[in-house]
Write a protein that holds these residues in place. Structure first.
Motif, PDB file in Angstrom:
ATOM      1  N   PRO A 236      -4.394 -11.072   0.498  1.00 17.46           N
ATOM      2  CA  PRO A 236      -3.598 -10.112  -0.282  1.00 17.46           C
ATOM      3  C   PRO A 236      -2.753  -9.200   0.597  1.00 17.46           C
ATOM      4  CG  PRO A 236      -5.912 -10.051  -0.924  1.00 17.46           C
ATOM      5  CD  PRO A 236      -5.824 -10.901   0.286  1.00 17.46           C
ATOM      6  N   GLU A 260      -0.698  -9.439  -4.997  1.00 17.95           N
ATOM      7  CA  GLU A 260      -0.040  -8.435  -4.163  1.00 17.95           C
ATOM      8  C   GLU A 260       1.312  -8.895  -3.642  1.00 17.95           C
ATOM      9  OE1 GLU A 260      -3.155  -9.215  -4.124  1.00 17.95           O
ATOM     10  OE2 GLU A 260      -4.320  -7.364  -4.239  1.00 17.95           O
ATOM     11  N   ASP A 263       4.606  -7.187  -4.442  1.00 17.21           N
ATOM     12  CA  ASP A 263       5.131  -6.009  -3.729  1.00 17.21           C
ATOM     13  C   ASP A 263       6.356  -6.359  -2.903  1.00 17.21           C
ATOM     14  OD1 ASP A 263       3.084  -4.635  -4.823  1.00 17.21           O
ATOM     15  OD2 ASP A 263       1.821  -4.652  -3.032  1.00 17.21           O
ATOM     16  N   THR A 438      -6.979  -5.349  -8.121  1.00 11.71           N
ATOM     17  CA  THR A 438      -5.585  -5.234  -8.552  1.00 11.71           C
ATOM     18  C   THR A 438      -5.430  -4.292  -9.733  1.00 11.71           C
ATOM     19  OG1 THR A 438      -5.831  -7.179  -9.947  1.00 11.71           O
ATOM     20  CG2 THR A 438      -4.969  -7.524  -7.744  1.00 11.71           C
ATOM     21  N   GLN A 441      -7.526  -0.534  -7.492  1.00 11.61           N
ATOM     22  CA  GLN A 441      -7.227  -0.376  -6.063  1.00 11.61           C
ATOM     23  C   GLN A 441      -8.447  -0.112  -5.193  1.00 11.61           C
ATOM     24  OE1 GLN A 441      -4.126  -1.110  -5.241  1.00 11.61           O
ATOM     25  NE2 GLN A 441      -3.819  -1.359  -7.436  1.00 11.61           N
TER      26      GLN A 441
END
Lengths: 514, 106
Positions: A236, A260, A263, A438, A441
């Protein structure tokens, strides 16, 4: 050696055609006779290095050793006895073309040569043994790579090409050095400019299965190529590479990508080029009631309209967008939309499936969940809480243990195999940077929930660029893009309360397609 | 917990006994986080532990059982919280706790 007894002189008996010891005649030496004949016989009567200062002829014998009769008995015996005096007979000639001893050289050549030679004689076996040592242990691919990284650091070379090195593992220590890379600043208009390094790492065509977590701490990484490796999952941490411009993860065994990775498409990131295919990604299976006849029709859409017709994909069925997606803002270059998700898999404390679908390993598509599906945790555990299980707490402590690699050796011998696998797994996860829930956090080791979301990730093609390039070739490209733009993202949660948000059915998605 | 209201006749606390004789008295509700303990103490299963509210663990020593009891309260206290603080565990106990957690199904 020199003090070894010389062989007794044998007399040749012409009658019996053999040597005889007891024939009349005196012994050469008065020393007591050897109790038995020497087992080995060599013509090298004195193998010390001093005897090799000049070319020597080995004595030649014919027949079995007891028939030995040197070619000239007298002379050989004599040379043995006079062996210590050989120095006087040395004949060395100057090698005028050797370049070492010049004609004008005033030193005593013989002496120097002798010294050199004796040193060589001593050095030779040593060098030989060193040679065999290095032949026994070749440097590992990783050691070679470390050397190369070191060279790149010294030269300020930003492009680290480690492709096709047969790498199977890459440690954190190897990659960590790259954080100190500073390029040599170029002179632009007579002014030195301070340069931020733009690190490019090429790991293509190796046999890597996991990546070191340090790689994702290189925030100056701009190009990362992982093409042609054995990855089944990416860590991730990849979402942390906010300066990444190019990412190539094609030709791996990836079934899904970490959530992730989204992002990299946020409005602050710089990703420009992304190569995902080919990879055996999980394919979504939409409810059967509205496909049969529509399938072909949609394909038409996809081929004809490319990006623009895509939102119709979900027309009339589940035009849904998660709340989270609406909150996030994406980079204008990328078209990122949530499409569908699977039902939630609920895992027990030790990772066994408690409830939910199986993500099988063959290539069959996975049914997607209904848009109105609300995840129902299994009832076996009573009330739910976000507090981690004791198992997780203990695993976390193991992961932080400074002697993690050797923890398995402290397990009792009769403990189940599952613990060994578990601790090995913990080690791999720690090395690749750990994982975060996810939803909330929180760091976790053993996920408690997991599900796959399919997101459409496609590069926005500018309108005028499309108009100008209305060639058949371009259209083919679009079709492929459409079929491959559904990317499965694996989402994991740290507790049974960390489940997908309820999605909001939105109408404007249909409207947006015109 | 729903079960506590149903089991009115049961004592509020239970005793956990380690292999070396240490006893820890903990809230029944907190200890029921462990599926194994909940099963032992459930009156419907008819185990001996259910009658006297005493669970003896022949494989868990006192130091580890103390941490287990501490976890029960940590979990009990944070059961409804959104941001749960981490629980610290001394590194030397991590393996034994891992095995105890697997045994207790917690």
């Amino acid at each position: 050696m020199a003090d070894e007894l010389p062989l007794p002189r044998l007399r040749w008996d012409p009658v019996t055609e053999s040597f005889s010891k007891n024939a009349a005649g005196k012994r050469v030496r008065s020393s007591p006779p050897a109790s038995s004949d020497p087992a080995l016989f060599s013509s090298d009567d004195d193998p010390s290095a001093d005897n090799y200062t000049q070319e020597r002829r080995k004595k030649k014998f014919r027949g079995p050793w007891y028939h030995q009769r040197p070619a000239s008995e007298e002379s050989s015996q004599e040379s043995q006895e006079h062996a210590p005096e050989k120095k006087s007979r040395r004949t060395f000639e100057r090698q005028f073309d050797s370049g070492v001893f010049m004609g004008s050289d005033g030193t005593d050549v013989d002496e120097v040569l002798e010294e050199l030679e004796s040193r060589n004689a001593m050095a030779l076996p040593v060098r030989h043994s060193r040679g065999t040592q290095s032949a026994r242990r070749l440097p590992t691919p990783e050691e070679l790579v470390q050397g190369q990284i070191q060279r790149c650091l010294e030269e300020g070379n930003e492009s680290i090409d480690l492709s096709s090195r047969g790498l199977t593992t890459l440690s954190n220590a190897t990659i960590r050095q790259l954080a100190t890379l500073t390029p040599i600043p170029p002179v632009i208009e007579g002014v030195f400019t301070r340069l931020e390094p733009k690190i490019k790492v090429f790991l293509a065509s190796n046999d890597l299965t996991s990546l070191p977590g340090e790689l994702f701490n290189l925030d100056r990484l701009t190009v990362l190529s992982l093409r042609g490796n054995q990855f089944e999952e990416l860590p991730p941490g990849i979402g942390k590479l906010s300066n990444l411009k190019e990412l190539n993860i094609s030709q791996n065994s990836l079934r899904s990508l970490p959530f992730e990775i989204l992002d990299l498409f946020s409005d602050t990131s710089r990703l420009n080029s992304l190569n995902l295919h080919p990879n055996p990604f999980y394919q979504p299976q939409f409810p059967p009631d509205h496909e049969a006849d529509k399938q072909e029709e949609e394909l038409q859409y996809k081929i004809g309209l490319g990006n623009r017709g895509r939102a119709r994909h979900r027309r009339g069925a589940v035009c849904s967008v998660s709340l989270e997606q609406r909150r996030r803002s994406w980079h204008s270059q990328w078209n990122v939309t949530y499409q569908a998700r699977t039902e939630v898999r609920y895992l027990d404390i030790n990772g066994t499936l408690s409830k939910g679908p199986n993500f099988c390993n063959d290539s069959s598509p996975i049914p997607v969940a209904d848009a109105n599906d609300t995840p129902q945790p299994p009832t076996s555990r009573g009330d739910l809480s976000r507090a981690p299980s004791l198992f997780e707490v203990a695993l976390n402590a193991c992961s932080r243990h400074k002697d993690l690699p050797h923890l398995t050796s402290w397990l009792p011998d009769d403990s189940p195999e599952f613990f060994f696998d578990l601790l090995r797994d913990v080690m791999v996860k720690k090395d690749s940077g750990g994982s975060k829930c996810t939803i909330c956090q929180r760091n976790f080791i053993q996920p408690r929930t997991e599900w796959i979301e399919w997101w459409e990730i496609a590069k926005v093609i500018e309108r005028n660029a499309m108009a100008s390039a209305a060639s058949p070739l371009r259209q083919m490209e679009n079709e492929r893009d459409v079929l491959e733009s559904m990317v499965p993202l694996m989402r994991r949660g740290c507790s049974w309360l960390c489940v997908p948000e309820k999605v909001a059915v939105v109408e404007d998605a249909v409207v947006a397609t015109e | 917990m729903a079960s506590s209201s149903q089991n009115q006749g049961l004592s509020k606390y239970v005793t956990l006994v380690s292999m070396d004789g240490f006893e820890f008295v903990v809230l029944r509700e907190a200890a029921s986080v462990s599926k194994a303990i909940a099963r032992m103490l459930s009156p419907t299963n008819g185990f001996k532990e259910a009658q006297d509210g005493r669970c003896v663990f022949g494989e868990i020593n006192g130091v580890v059982l103390e941490k287990v009891a501490e976890y029960f309260y940590y979990n009990y206290k944070n059961r409804n919280r959104e941001d749960v603080p981490d629980m610290e565990i001394p590194p030397e106990l991590c393996l034994e706790l891992l095995m105890a957690a697997d045994y207790l199904d917690t």
